[in-house]
Design a protein around this motif. Sequence first.
Motif: not given
Ligand code: GLU
Length: 310
Positions: A20, A22, A56, A129
Amino acid sequence: MAVTAVTAAPMVAAAGYRGRFAPSPTGPLHMGSLVTALASWLDARAHGGQWLVRIEDIDMPRCVRGADEDILLTLERLGMTPDEPPVWQSRHEPFYADALRHLDAAGQLYPCGCSRKEIADSLVHVRERHQTLGYPGTCRHGLNGKLPRAWRVRVPDGPAATLCFDDRWQGRQCQDLETELGDFVLRRADGLWAYQLAVVVDDGRQGITHIVRGADLLDSTPRQIHLQHLLGLPTPAYLHVPVVVNGTGEKLSKQSGAQAIDTGAPLDALREAGAHLGLSSSANQVQGWLAQATDAWRQRLATLPQPPHG
Ligand code: GLU
């Protein structure tokens, strides 16, 4: 002790490869996020697997209206269409609540009344992050008259606190959850769900077997593996690609002024992203470029560190 979370039952049998991308919809896709998207797409294709996209958007205050559709459209223009309809985390709140209840019932959760300032005053590391402050465990044994603000999950003590995994790109990684991090937040003081919980619940429900993402999330992975153990979920294989930095060495992000991908020149964008991953492809059409890059990625995989028992 591991518990079985009914919410965490995969929507599909986790047979075969399911990967995936995300993205958090905090702005349009830029070169940093494109590199991650491309790496996850190539890895899925190189394994003959499925590639999904999950938006997300649980950290609502950081989300930008329309950024989700913009990201999906950019991916499509670049020839990367997901194998299933995309999903949005903001629609998954009941699953996160259910997982929290399971952790609570298993005695793994406690309310915390500390403010950020109190925690900051008592030390610690600030991370990149999904920033978090290390937590000294102040409310572990009770609120001491404070009002509950957030919910934290316990991390193990002593030798059990060290969690290791074999990253397919970065090699073996270990983190002492107790000394480097402490009990971490799953539901924030502002009522929002923490990234760590949402990502683990969703990866579990979607039957994700392989996670490919940026190396700035390396230090989130042991926390996620800890939650997988507590929720009775399988641990996917991980591959963290080096992050793309700008001229001053800062990670490319909306905050560091990264430019949106120009969808009018998809091949240029793919070439630049491929170069960051050390891949070249001479094709001059998007589909041909992606096919050649998939072969190059397959060859690259053979040169990466192999897990000790893999
Ligand atoms: N949504 C998350 C971000 O952009 C990444 C999540 C992931 O790939 O685990 O920081």
